[in-house]
Design a protein around this motif. Sequence first.
Motif, PDB file in Angstrom:
ATOM      1  N   THR A  66      48.014  20.756  15.887  1.00 43.99           N
ATOM      2  CA  THR A  66      47.437  19.868  14.861  1.00 43.99           C
ATOM      3  C   THR A  66      45.916  20.008  14.764  1.00 43.99           C
ATOM      4  OG1 THR A  66      47.279  18.071  16.491  1.00 43.99           O
ATOM      5  CG2 THR A  66      49.289  18.198  15.155  1.00 43.99           C
ATOM      6  N   THR A 156      52.608  14.261   5.931  1.00 51.93           N
ATOM      7  CA  THR A 156      51.500  15.157   5.599  1.00 51.93           C
ATOM      8  C   THR A 156      51.263  15.268   4.095  1.00 51.93           C
ATOM      9  OG1 THR A 156      53.107  16.970   5.746  1.00 51.93           O
ATOM     10  CG2 THR A 156      51.737  16.564   7.686  1.00 51.93           C
ATOM     11  N   LYS A 176      56.541  13.326  11.043  1.00 55.36           N
ATOM     12  CA  LYS A 176      55.223  13.962  11.210  1.00 55.36           C
ATOM     13  C   LYS A 176      54.101  12.952  10.957  1.00 55.36           C
ATOM     14  CE  LYS A 176      57.039  18.467   9.752  1.00 55.36           C
ATOM     15  NZ  LYS A 176      56.825  19.674   8.948  1.00 55.36           N
ATOM     16  N   GLY A 178      51.678  10.621  13.360  1.00 51.22           N
ATOM     17  CA  GLY A 178      50.428  10.855  14.082  1.00 51.22           C
ATOM     18  C   GLY A 178      49.210  10.379  13.318  1.00 51.22           C
ATOM     19  N   TYR A 221      52.647  11.780  16.930  1.00 50.17           N
ATOM     20  CA  TYR A 221      53.098  12.681  15.869  1.00 50.17           C
ATOM     21  C   TYR A 221      54.610  12.642  15.717  1.00 50.17           C
ATOM     22  CZ  TYR A 221      53.570  17.049  13.190  1.00 50.17           C
ATOM     23  OH  TYR A 221      53.883  17.986  12.236  1.00 50.17           O
TER      24      TYR A 221
END
Length: 234
Positions: A66, A156, A176, A178, A221
């Motif tokens: 990441t 994302t 995803k 995080g 995450y």
Amino acid sequence: MAKVICIGLGPGDPDLMSVKAHRLLAGARIVAYFRKAGRPGQARRMVAGLIPEDAQEWPMEYPVTTEIPFDDPAYNAALAPFYDHWAARLATAPEDVVVLCEGDPFFYGSFMHLHARLPEGQVEVVPGIPGMVGCWTATGRPITWGDDVLTVLPATLPQAELARRIADTDALVVMKIGRNLPRLRAALEQAGRLDDAWLVEHGTMPGERVRRLAEVTEAPYFSIALVHGRGRRP
């Protein structure tokens, strides 16, 4: 020609691994798994004590995780040679290799990038229970009812895209998370769904934690956000 056998380990609890996956792992001579450099790796932790003592272990260490945004050209530039290297090594292994994969290998799994590079006919994939299934079970509530539409999103995505898709579905799974938590929270609020959202960390594992997402300020995450459907019921 040796085979590459990727086994889905399920959501985290080793008791939820399939009988076939367990059998293949118990007989493995070479076991490969992804991990971040300096870390044991989630998949490896999940099978602690289950790998044969005389098996070789091949940790596949990501060159980047990441640290670079996924849409930065440098991200693919770093990962493509990594997958090329490991696909070549697995394809020329002296005997069958068992590759570990959290959840299901074909559901956001890193193994799919190796699968695309390996010779056709050399690969076997053993499905596993996706992590999201363990997470919505942890909430103690069905994720869908009747004709509910379930949408799975990566956090994302841009906030506007997240908000649009959240508003357009009945039930929701977001992966995803995080550092993307603030964006997801804002998108849920924009879509009017924040008060319905839950966050599950380490579903089915010893550190499992279930909370209202509105009360959370940071998340790992590999946590999963959920919005339950409220569809047709008899």
